[in-house]
Design a protein around this motif. Sequence first.
Motif, mmCIF file in Angstrom:
data_model
loop_
_atom_site.group_PDB
_atom_site.id
_atom_site.type_symbol
_atom_site.label_atom_id
_atom_site.label_comp_id
_atom_site.label_asym_id
_atom_site.label_seq_id
_atom_site.Cartn_x
_atom_site.Cartn_y
_atom_site.Cartn_z
ATOM 1 N N UNK A 91 -23.818 42.072 -15.044
ATOM 2 C CA UNK A 91 -25.162 41.537 -15.242
ATOM 3 C C UNK A 91 -25.647 40.816 -13.979
ATOM 4 N N UNK A 92 -24.801 40.018 -13.370
ATOM 5 C CA UNK A 92 -25.171 39.295 -12.151
ATOM 6 C C UNK A 92 -25.513 40.258 -11.021
ATOM 7 N N UNK A 93 -24.769 41.345 -10.915
ATOM 8 C CA UNK A 93 -25.064 42.352 -9.891
ATOM 9 C C UNK A 93 -26.413 43.017 -10.156
ATOM 10 N N UNK A 94 -26.701 43.296 -11.411
ATOM 11 C CA UNK A 94 -27.990 43.906 -11.761
ATOM 12 C C UNK A 94 -29.148 42.954 -11.449
ATOM 13 N N UNK A 95 -28.977 41.687 -11.808
ATOM 14 C CA UNK A 95 -30.017 40.689 -11.558
ATOM 15 C C UNK A 95 -30.240 40.517 -10.060
ATOM 16 N N UNK A 96 -29.170 40.552 -9.302
ATOM 17 C CA UNK A 96 -29.261 40.434 -7.849
ATOM 18 C C UNK A 96 -30.009 41.623 -7.253
ATOM 19 N N UNK A 97 -29.655 42.818 -7.668
ATOM 20 C CA UNK A 97 -30.295 44.023 -7.139
ATOM 21 C C UNK A 97 -31.785 44.043 -7.462
ATOM 22 N N UNK A 98 -32.147 43.572 -8.646
ATOM 23 C CA UNK A 98 -33.550 43.561 -9.046
ATOM 24 C C UNK A 98 -34.352 42.580 -8.186
ATOM 25 N N UNK A 99 -33.786 41.417 -7.911
ATOM 26 C CA UNK A 99 -34.499 40.423 -7.118
ATOM 27 C C UNK A 99 -34.576 40.824 -5.644
ATOM 28 N N UNK A 100 -33.571 41.522 -5.155
ATOM 29 C CA UNK A 100 -33.632 42.030 -3.777
ATOM 30 C C UNK A 100 -34.760 43.051 -3.637
ATOM 31 N N UNK A 129 -37.434 43.144 -5.532
ATOM 32 C CA UNK A 129 -38.688 42.386 -5.634
ATOM 33 C C UNK A 129 -39.024 41.704 -4.313
ATOM 34 N N UNK A 130 -38.022 41.160 -3.654
ATOM 35 C CA UNK A 130 -38.238 40.491 -2.369
ATOM 36 C C UNK A 130 -38.913 41.412 -1.374
ATOM 37 N N UNK A 131 -38.424 42.624 -1.239
ATOM 38 C CA UNK A 131 -39.002 43.551 -0.270
ATOM 39 C C UNK A 131 -40.438 43.917 -0.630
ATOM 40 N N UNK A 151 -35.681 30.453 -11.228
ATOM 41 C CA UNK A 151 -35.904 29.462 -10.177
ATOM 42 C C UNK A 151 -35.872 30.123 -8.805
ATOM 43 N N UNK A 152 -34.939 31.052 -8.627
ATOM 44 C CA UNK A 152 -34.848 31.748 -7.348
ATOM 45 C C UNK A 152 -36.006 32.724 -7.184
ATOM 46 N N UNK A 153 -36.450 33.342 -8.263
ATOM 47 C CA UNK A 153 -37.611 34.225 -8.198
ATOM 48 C C UNK A 153 -38.843 33.448 -7.745
ATOM 49 N N UNK A 154 -39.003 32.230 -8.252
ATOM 50 C CA UNK A 154 -40.139 31.395 -7.831
ATOM 51 C C UNK A 154 -40.050 31.048 -6.349
ATOM 52 N N UNK A 155 -38.853 30.828 -5.864
ATOM 53 C CA UNK A 155 -38.674 30.535 -4.432
ATOM 54 C C UNK A 155 -39.033 31.755 -3.587
ATOM 55 N N UNK A 156 -38.608 32.928 -4.031
ATOM 56 C CA UNK A 156 -38.953 34.167 -3.333
ATOM 57 C C UNK A 156 -40.466 34.330 -3.278
ATOM 58 N N UNK A 177 -32.584 34.733 5.070
ATOM 59 C CA UNK A 177 -32.223 33.527 4.313
ATOM 60 C C UNK A 177 -32.348 33.761 2.808
ATOM 61 N N UNK A 178 -33.410 34.433 2.400
ATOM 62 C CA UNK A 178 -33.596 34.705 0.974
ATOM 63 C C UNK A 178 -32.551 35.680 0.445
ATOM 64 N N UNK A 179 -32.190 36.641 1.257
ATOM 65 C CA UNK A 179 -31.144 37.591 0.841
ATOM 66 C C UNK A 179 -29.833 36.857 0.598
ATOM 67 N N UNK A 180 -29.493 35.909 1.472
ATOM 68 C CA UNK A 180 -28.260 35.139 1.279
ATOM 69 C C UNK A 180 -28.315 34.349 -0.022
ATOM 70 N N UNK A 181 -29.488 33.753 -0.309
ATOM 71 C CA UNK A 181 -29.624 33.003 -1.557
ATOM 72 C C UNK A 181 -29.489 33.925 -2.769
ATOM 73 N N UNK A 182 -30.095 35.079 -2.679
ATOM 74 C CA UNK A 182 -30.038 36.024 -3.800
ATOM 75 C C UNK A 182 -28.613 36.532 -4.017
ATOM 76 N N UNK A 183 -27.911 36.817 -2.940
ATOM 77 C CA UNK A 183 -26.551 37.339 -3.062
ATOM 78 C C UNK A 183 -25.603 36.327 -3.712
#
Length: 229
Positions: free
Chosen positions: A195-204, A206-208, A111-116, A82-88
């Motif tokens: 930039x959006x792709x970089x931000x997404x990859x970084x949060x993914x 972090x999630x793991x 905001x999404x980082x706080x949710x993660x 679920x979090x991966x879908x939100x991040x993507x």
Amino acid sequence: MPNQSQAHTAQSSKLLAQLARLGAPATSDTLPCFAERLSRLFGLGDTMTLDAATSYRARQPGSVQSAMVDKLTDELATTRRALIRRIQGWADELEFDDEPELEPALNAWLALQRKVAANSRQLRDKVRKSMKDQGQNLARLAELDAVFDHTMASYTSQVFSNLSQVLEQRFQQLQTSSEQHQTQGQAPDNWFHRYCEDAQALLLAELDVRLEPALGLLEACHNEVNNTP
């Protein structure tokens, strides 16, 4: 399940690789060993609490329940998906009147980082709570994990808060590069998409890393199930 220490190293290396790719300063090789760095986070009170946790004995420890372990493992997998879908899709709702702006983009990411962080923490707490009824070994491990979690909470929060600074610098770098190219007569590029792709990859990544503690506890639970006659 994979060896936890190897998995943690792999996930940490993935996050560090993402940071390095985005231009974050490299970690100094002169840092003390892991054990020494960890000891700096523990004061006298923390040491006493840790000592109490190592000798902890549950009053009614119960026995290991494989069904509960499987349920929590499924919940971790569901939470992660679920979090991966939100991040993507984190940038899908961003709208700008003209050129992309840093503040709304970064606020959406934060905001999404706080949710993660919140979901990872809730899952870790839930696994830990269930372990207290799963036998003495798991009950003691839950107590130890609680001590480490509490002691390192401030340090962990500080470390992950630095990721937004890396993204801020990346935004400015890509924006400036694009403006320079246009000044030189080159066609504008879709720098904000990068930039959006970089931000997404970084949060993914972090999630793991954030899910590793819960995953490690569940691995211990699975091992206890397999070793219980």
